[in-house]
Write a protein that holds these residues in place. Structure first.
Motif, short mmCIF file in Angstrom:
data_model
loop_
_atom_site.label_atom_id
_atom_site.label_comp_id
_atom_site.label_asym_id
_atom_site.label_seq_id
_atom_site.Cartn_x
_atom_site.Cartn_y
_atom_site.Cartn_z
N ARG A 161 77.63 -34.93 29.72
CA ARG A 161 76.78 -34.17 30.56
C ARG A 161 75.90 -33.18 29.95
O ARG A 161 75.23 -32.31 30.25
CB ARG A 161 77.80 -33.09 31.22
CG ARG A 161 78.60 -33.78 32.25
CD ARG A 161 79.34 -32.77 33.18
NE ARG A 161 78.53 -32.19 34.14
CZ ARG A 161 78.29 -32.77 35.42
NH1 ARG A 161 79.05 -33.80 35.80
NH2 ARG A 161 77.43 -32.14 36.03
N VAL A 162 76.15 -33.42 28.42
CA VAL A 162 75.26 -32.38 27.26
C VAL A 162 75.00 -33.33 26.18
O VAL A 162 76.04 -33.89 25.64
CB VAL A 162 75.91 -30.98 27.11
CG1 VAL A 162 77.36 -31.10 26.44
CG2 VAL A 162 74.87 -30.33 26.32
N GLN A 163 73.79 -33.10 25.72
CA GLN A 163 73.29 -33.48 24.49
C GLN A 163 72.44 -32.62 23.63
O GLN A 163 71.60 -31.89 24.35
CB GLN A 163 72.59 -35.00 24.32
CG GLN A 163 73.52 -36.17 25.10
CD GLN A 163 73.14 -36.08 26.47
OE1 GLN A 163 72.36 -35.87 27.30
NE2 GLN A 163 74.34 -36.52 27.01
N LEU A 164 72.72 -32.32 22.57
CA LEU A 164 72.22 -31.36 21.70
C LEU A 164 71.85 -31.77 20.31
O LEU A 164 72.63 -32.35 19.48
CB LEU A 164 72.76 -30.02 21.70
CG LEU A 164 72.36 -28.86 20.75
CD1 LEU A 164 70.94 -28.53 21.15
CD2 LEU A 164 73.41 -27.81 20.81
N GLU A 165 70.59 -31.61 19.82
CA GLU A 165 70.18 -31.80 18.48
C GLU A 165 69.35 -30.79 17.85
O GLU A 165 68.45 -30.48 18.39
CB GLU A 165 69.30 -33.12 18.44
CG GLU A 165 69.71 -34.51 18.65
CD GLU A 165 70.90 -35.12 17.77
OE1 GLU A 165 70.79 -34.57 16.51
OE2 GLU A 165 71.77 -35.80 18.15
N ALA A 166 69.97 -30.30 16.96
CA ALA A 166 69.15 -28.71 16.32
C ALA A 166 69.47 -28.48 14.84
O ALA A 166 70.41 -29.11 14.41
CB ALA A 166 69.90 -27.54 17.02
#
Length: 324
Positions: A161-166
């Protein structure tokens, strides 16, 4: 002489057996030793003893307790050092309900305050958790990967439900992609942008440029949101992909006491006839919730159709919104 030989042999056996005994009983004495530095009322426990190999330390099971509440459970962790420290864990489960049981610390804090001070403490580390779960938000679980140095910190998170690239370099935060699956059978909400974090990380980014995409259930479907701000003022623009005029154009200012939108414009060409206008809004005490916020504003509505043109003005407040 015979007594001296016996004493020497006993010392040799002691030096051999003592490390072996310590290794065989790690699960018993390591938690006790760690308790010296842990906050009062907390402890760690191991169901299985750690295992040393030639190049790694394997920890099958490690639990962190606050009184009788299991705050964290680490499973199948492996610590190695190829070129920097690398921790790979099969699973990490965190119970957020235990956080309010942590004891309060009344002694003056010597912890770093600024972002740069925190970053300077970071070791050169790779950290991977194949499955991170935080209750009661189990559906947002996923794989966490961190690459840390004092200069640059990189984060990757991938779940259903969530993807993050930071990436964080000093105070400069780059969010390459954030995707949230808020509703089933709907495209995810996506966001990306560049932000400048405050020197003391206790508030919102001081500067930023954010771009995101929203999916509306009805026409126009996809809309693009562009928000840019510096210090305490900025502008938010919402555009549909089939129109050159913005649906919303909101210049705003914000302080700790007031959120103000001044001379904003709105446009909605999807009602069968043209709707547009201006908007101004002030919210005092906005950080104290709707019950205490004082709201005032003005909304102008312009219509145009076969019957001609119309103009209406709606004044709002001043007053409060309350569910009572």
């Amino acid at each position: 002489m015979k007594g001296k030989y016996k004493a020497a042999i006993a010392l040799v056996l002691l030096f051999i057996l003592l490390p072996l005994t310590l290794l065989m009983t790690l699960a018993q004495w390591v938690p006790t030793l760690a308790g010296i530095w842990l906050p009062a009322g907390t402890r760690i426990a191991m169901e299985e003893r750690p295992r040393f190999t030639r190049h790694s330390l394997n920890i099958p099971d490690l639990r962190y307790w606050v009184d009788d509440c299991q705050l964290a459970w680490l499973q199948n962790a492996e610590l190695t050092h190829p070129s920097r420290w690398q921790l790979h864990a099969g699973a990490l489960t965190i119970n957020s309900a235990c956080l309010n049981k942590l004891p309060a610390n009344d002694t003056p804090s010597t912890a770093p305050r600024t972002l740069s001070e925190w970053q300077a403490m970071l070791p050169y580390t790779w950290l991977t958790v194949d499955r991170l779960t935080i209750s009661p938000w189990q559906s947002w679980g996923g794989k966490l990967s961190l690459a840390l140095t004092p200069q640059i910190q990189q984060l990757s998170y991938n779940g259903e439900r969530v993807q993050l690239e930071a990436r964080l370099h000093g105070q400069a935060l780059s969010v390459n992609r954030l995707a949230l699956q808020l509703f089933d059978n709907q495209p995810p909400f996506t966001l990306g942008g560049e932000f400048t974090l405050p020197a003391v990380p206790d508030g919102w980014p001081v500067n930023g440029h954010m771009q995101s995409t929203l999916t509306l259930p009805q026409q126009p479907g996809l809309v693009d949101v562009d928000m840019e701000w510096r210090d305490n003022e900025g502008q938010t623009i919402v555009m549909s992909r089939d129109s050159s005029d913005p649906l919303l154009d909101l210049p705003w200012q914000v302080t700790g006491e007031q959120l103000a939108i001044s001379d904003g414009r709105w446009n909605w060409p999807y009602a069968g006839f043209s709707l547009s206008g201006r908007v101004g809004l002030k919210i005092d005490n906005w950080q104290q919730g709707l019950d205490k916020a004082q709201i005032s504003g003005r909304l102008n509505v312009l219509t145009q159709g076969e019957a001609g043109k119309g103009n209406a003005v709606l004044n709002i407040g001043p007053g409060k919104l309350s569910m009572d």
